[in-house]
Design an enzyme around this catalytic site. Structure first.
Site, PDB file in Angstrom:
ATOM      1  N   GLY A 145     133.903 -38.623  96.415  1.00  0.00           N
ATOM      2  CA  GLY A 145     135.109 -38.963  94.802  1.00  0.00           C
ATOM      3  C   GLY A 145     135.783 -39.691  94.223  1.00  0.00           C
ATOM      4  O   GLY A 145     136.452 -39.766  94.887  1.00  0.00           O
ATOM      5  N   CYS A 146     135.619 -39.497  92.950  1.00  0.00           N
ATOM      6  CA  CYS A 146     136.531 -41.114  92.251  1.00  0.00           C
ATOM      7  C   CYS A 146     138.084 -39.863  92.530  1.00  0.00           C
ATOM      8  O   CYS A 146     138.831 -40.360  92.535  1.00  0.00           O
ATOM      9  CB  CYS A 146     136.271 -40.436  91.032  1.00  0.00           C
ATOM     10  SG  CYS A 146     135.896 -38.812  89.994  1.00  0.00           S
ATOM     11  N   TYR A 147     137.603 -38.752  92.215  1.00  0.00           N
ATOM     12  CA  TYR A 147     139.495 -38.020  92.079  1.00  0.00           C
ATOM     13  C   TYR A 147     139.976 -37.151  93.360  1.00  0.00           C
ATOM     14  O   TYR A 147     141.197 -37.805  94.293  1.00  0.00           O
ATOM     15  CB  TYR A 147     138.824 -36.332  91.253  1.00  0.00           C
ATOM     16  CG  TYR A 147     139.500 -36.541  89.773  1.00  0.00           C
ATOM     17  CD1 TYR A 147     140.163 -36.481  89.532  1.00  0.00           C
ATOM     18  CD2 TYR A 147     138.339 -35.592  89.411  1.00  0.00           C
ATOM     19  CE1 TYR A 147     140.432 -36.551  87.773  1.00  0.00           C
ATOM     20  CE2 TYR A 147     137.875 -34.869  88.387  1.00  0.00           C
ATOM     21  CZ  TYR A 147     139.529 -35.214  87.529  1.00  0.00           C
ATOM     22  OH  TYR A 147     139.342 -35.171  85.746  1.00  0.00           O
ATOM     23  N   ALA A 148     138.841 -37.548  94.519  1.00  0.00           N
ATOM     24  CA  ALA A 148     139.776 -37.495  95.756  1.00  0.00           C
ATOM     25  C   ALA A 148     139.948 -38.156  96.317  1.00  0.00           C
ATOM     26  O   ALA A 148     140.757 -38.317  97.030  1.00  0.00           O
ATOM     27  CB  ALA A 148     137.355 -36.473  96.740  1.00  0.00           C
ATOM     28  N   ALA A 173     141.301 -41.281  94.741  1.00  0.00           N
ATOM     29  CA  ALA A 173     142.705 -40.932  94.831  1.00  0.00           C
ATOM     30  C   ALA A 173     143.645 -40.071  94.663  1.00  0.00           C
ATOM     31  O   ALA A 173     144.387 -40.211  95.443  1.00  0.00           O
ATOM     32  CB  ALA A 173     142.312 -40.999  93.278  1.00  0.00           C
TER      33      ALA A 173
END
Length: 908
Positions: free
Chosen positions: A722-725, A727
């Site tokens: 995931g994108c949040y994950a 980063a």
């Protein structure tokens, strides 16, 4: 001259002896950090030795960063050979123009800080021309010049002296604010006579340089900062030209490099407008001095630089560069500006008789060969040259030798082949290789050559080429080819016949076959002219050393590359196929199907696949868009389909697709994956961009910077993070070993642009609702919270928000620490961890969302530590659609399909 030993040099020298490049970097990484107080350390050292507050720990990090930016083993060796044994004051003299002090002082300070952390002490001398012009104008003083030299009367001199002292103080203060100890030296170093007192008044010419104060500053651990003010024996201050002052300073210090920092970044050819990358004075001085545009300041600069280098060792050079290129220029000969060096004059021959000493030629050719038959192979090679047209380039001692097969006389095609290139280690280190290629590009507008894919100088060859293609452990390079047909034929010959058809720069006796291949290419290109396939202009693609690639702004070539790959089917008979392509007849380019292309991520991936020279997007499925034409994909016309799981199973049974990309919402893609599994096609690759398989043990989690790349390369089922994950993990991973035990867990405060909410209307992507607002959501138990915690192996609290910007994520991560540390040590850990990652940038300041949006990497910075020393705060930014999704997906595809990891991804 007194010598100032450099501790870092001794460390690297010991590490470098017999140590390969990758082991050198590893050894540097494994060294234990040691921080010392500069004053205490200085008191324990004999006076006369350079000291630095950053001796071992930060120096290690800085060296790793520099080596990471150096592209080849050759340049690493050059650094070790040149910079590990020189005394500190001989490292570099850097002349800083006045415009740099006003517009680029932060870039300058950042570079000087990194050099200082390595234990290096460049000598800085600065001017202040633009500031002086402005100050004189404000004071109502009309400037006067004679032959381009400012006439300095008493009033002008008074203003100039005050201004120069102010600018010197500003630069020193700026360096100190960046953590660099700097010492202003404003008198006593440059002694001068009046240039012509009656004409120029208080203008001087340096006649003596007193280096004692410079030595003392370096011995005390300070970077010396000088102004271009000199004085007479009687103490009268004189204005001197900054370039000339830097030259005289260099003559006294004998540095390895003299750098002139300029906002223009180098010398530009005023006829073409292009930057001149290098000037080889031994061969090109007269040529440049005779050019019509080389007049006034440019002519004087080149002449003065030649005079300077004539008095210095041949290893010295002058670089005119932009400040942002300072570190690369100091450690390589491939910086971004204009490099001026004496060089080496090359000889040429078109027959063995012209070469003369055949015994020396034989020894030169034998030195690259192994085995008992080396002598006989060389004899056959020389015998074949007697009946071939060729041109040889070599230096007096044959440290370097290149042999080129020119195009056939009368041929309409001017493609030449580099049959042999052999360089001794000293030739690489003294940059004779660059000189050879300057001659080749001058004499042969079009050239092709092959090297082994594991050649230690592969990056160097890539820099010299316009494009390349890899096949069976070999890489074909070329430059200067303008015709798409020529590129297609060149690639076709290489793919079918490999290096046998193109000669071998490491010397194989294949000249006749190479010549025959060249003739077939020329004939093929000519026959194709009547049946031209013109591809549409393609988006820019960054050139790479592996796989097929072309430099920017060569759209006809890119079209030809793609056309050639799309129009041919190459069966993989390679006994050592790329990792991830095993036991399967493989078509090139790889066929890709995208299931769920309506969303923002799907569109971003389509754009990347459009850039990729080895990917062919064959099917795009979207229920809402079925029947409409796909926009943004220019390789061919594609219409959206509404593929069902049954459709997917039938296609998989026929092995029509090499890579399936699932860009569907969470909880939707399982029927499609099951259909592929049921088809029996176990060799196709499936990548899921949703969260459906991120917790499935049989799937590989695809975050290349934190998961072993070999594991991804061998995978057939990959879950895209995931994108949040992504980063959050990048922001936490380096500090994992130092984190305090539970219940004190990291906390991630994340803010995303509204593209993260998808295309389906909701309050989280309603711009009116978002304007002037920040919307928190899923404050506990978010799916990414579970993902981050599972991958890192400890609980992490994640608090997401959505903001009014479109794309880009910002994380503020709070990290409880088990032991007291400093922000500098924290930053060093991140630099060490990510020093070789092309898509992760570690910076001192906090990264900004507006700087990451539309870009393909991750930026990490901030690195604040609480006054108690046991809580660190790190900021991370990422584009949620790119590295947070599509770019990372393409990284995983490349690794699993056997392509270069960053192929098709623009690297900035």
């Amino acid at each position: 001259m007194q010598s100032f030993a450099r501790p870092l040099g001794r460390q690297l020298a010991r590490l470098a002896r017999g140590l390969p490049q990758q082991r050198l970097a590893s050894a540097l990484v494994q060294r234990t950090p040691a921080t010392r107080d500069a004053r205490a350390d200085s008191a324990q050292r004999p006076r006369g030795f350079a000291t630095s507050r950053y001796d071992d720990g930060s120096a290690r990090s800085a060296v790793i960063n520099v080596l990471n930016n150096i592209g080849s083993k050759r340049e690493v060796q050059q650094y070790l050979a040149q910079f590990t044994s020189v005394s500190s004051q001989q490292f570099a003299v850097i002349k800083v123009g006045g415009a740099i002090l006003t517009d680029y002082v932060d870039e300058l300070c950042a570079s000087l800080r990194n050099l200082n952390q390595m234990g290096l002490f460049p000598v800085i001398i600065h001017g202040a021309g633009p500031q002086l012009n402005k100050t004189l104008e404000e004071a109502g003083v009309e400037p006067r010049y004679n032959e381009g030299i400012r006439i300095t009367d008493g009033k002008t001199m008074g203003i100039a002296r005050k201004l120069f002292l102010q600018e010197n103080c500003k630069l020193v203060e700026a360096l100190e604010s960046w953590g660099v100890r700097a010492r202003p030296i404003t008198s006593g170093v440059l002694m001068a006579d009046y240039k012509d007192r009656d004409t120029y008044e208080f203008v001087g010419e340096v006649n003596q340089v007193n280096v004692q104060s410079i030595r003392s500053a370096i011995a005390d651990g300070y970077i010396p900062v000088l102004t271009c003010m000199a004085e007479t024996a009687e103490g009268q201050a004189l204005n001197v030209n900054a370039d000339k002052a830097a030259a005289e300073l260099a003559k006294a210090l004998v540095p390895l490099k003299i750098v002139y920092l300029s906002e223009k970044g180098g010398i530009h050819d005023k006829e073409t407008g292009k930057l001149i990358e290098a000037i080889n004075l031994d061969e090109e001085y007269d040529e440049y001095m005779n050019k019509s545009w080389v007049i006034h300041g440019t002519r004087s600069k080149i002449r003065d630089i030649k005079t300077l280098l004539d008095d210095l060792p041949r290893s010295s050079s002058v670089a005119i560069i932009h400040p942002e290129s300072l570190e690369r220029e100091l450690f390589t000969h491939s910086g971004a500006g204009t490099l001026i060096r004496r060089g080496t004059k090359l000889q040429q021959a078109s027959s063995l008789a012209e070469i003369g000493d055949l015994s020396q030629l034989k020894q030169t050719l034998i030195r690259d060969r192994e085995g008992l038959d080396s002598s006989s192979v060389v004899e056959r090679y020389l015998e074949s040259l007697k009946s071939r047209d060729f041109r040889a380039y070599y230096d007096e001692n044959m440290e370097a030798l290149a042999i080129v097969l020119p195009p056939t006389s009368g041929s309409s095609n001017s493609l030449a082949h580099l049959a042999t290139l052999t360089m001794s280690r000293s030739a690489w280190l003294s940059n004779i290789a660059d000189n050879v290629f300057q001659n080749l590009k001058r004499d042969f507008p079009k050239l092709a050559w092959t090297v082994k894919q594991d050649d230690e100088n592969l990056t160097w060859f890539s820099e010299k080429a316009d494009g390349s293609i890899a096949r069976r452990g070999e890489v074909l390079f070329w430059y200067g080819i303008e015709s798409p047909e020529e590129v297609r034929e060149l690639m076709s010959e290489f793919v079918q016949h490999g290096r046998q058809m193109f000669g071998d720069i490491n010397l194989e006796s294949q000249l006749h076959r190479a010549a025959a291949a060249a003739e077939r290419i020329r004939a093929g290109a000519a026959s194709l002219m009547g049946n031209r396939r013109s591809g549409p202009p393609q988006q820019q693609q960054q050139a790479r050393a592996f796989s097929t690639s072309v430099r920017p702004a060569r759209s006809p070539i890119m079209a030809a590359v793609r056309s050639a790959q799309q129009s041919r089917t190459y069966a993989t008979t390679n006994p050592n196929p790329p990792l991830g392509i095993k036991n399967r007849e493989k078509d090139y380019p790889s066929k890709v199907a995208l299931i769920g292309a309506r969303g923002y991520t799907g569109q971003a991936l389509i754009d990347l696949l459009n850039r990729h020279p080895n990917m062919d997007l064959c099917h795009v499925s979207s229920r809402e868009l079925a029947g409409k034409k796909l926009k943004g994909y220019t390789k061919k016309d594609i219409t959206y389909e509404n593929l069902s799981p049954d459709d997917v199973r039938r296609m998989a049974e026929r092995k029509e697709i090499d890579c399936w990309v699932m860009a569907l919402p969470n909880g939707v893609c399982k029927p499609f994956v099951d259909a592929i599994d049921e088809s029996g096609d176990k060799e196709c690759l499936v990548i899921d961009l949703s969260a459906d398989y991120r917790f499935t043990p049989t799937w590989t989690y695809g975050l290349p910077e934190l998961v072993q790349r070999s594991k991804i390369a061998g995978a057939k089922r990959i879950s895209n993070p995931g994108c949040y994950a992504t980063a959050a993990q990048v922001g936490i991973a380096p500090l994992l070993p130092l984190l305090a035990a539970a219940p004190a867990n990291p906390t991630v405060f994340g803010v995303s642009g509204y593209s993260g909410a998808g295309t389906k209307p909701s309050p989280k992507n309603d711009i009116e609702n978002l304007t002037g607002n920040l919307i928190p959501y899923s404050l506990t138990d978010h799916i990414h919270e579970r993902e981050i915690s599972a991958q890192l192996g400890r609980d992490v609290a994640f608090i997401p928000h959505v903001a009014v910007w479109f794309q880009g994520i910002h994380h503020t991560i709070s990290l409880p620490l088990a032991e007291t540390t400093t922000s500098r040590d924290v930053r060093q850990l991140y630099q060490d961890r990510y020093h070789n990652e092309k898509l992760i940038t570690v910076k001192g300041e906090s990264p900004l969302v507006k700087n990451i949006a539309g870009r393909h990497g991750v930026e990490v910075g901030g690195f604040a530590v609480h006054s108690g020393g046991k809580r660190a705060v790190v900021n991370v930014t990422i584009d949620n659609l790119l590295k947070g999704a599509a770019t990372q997906c393409l990284q995983n595809i490349n690794l699993a399909m056997g392509y270069a990891e960053y192929e098709g991804i623009p690297l900035e």
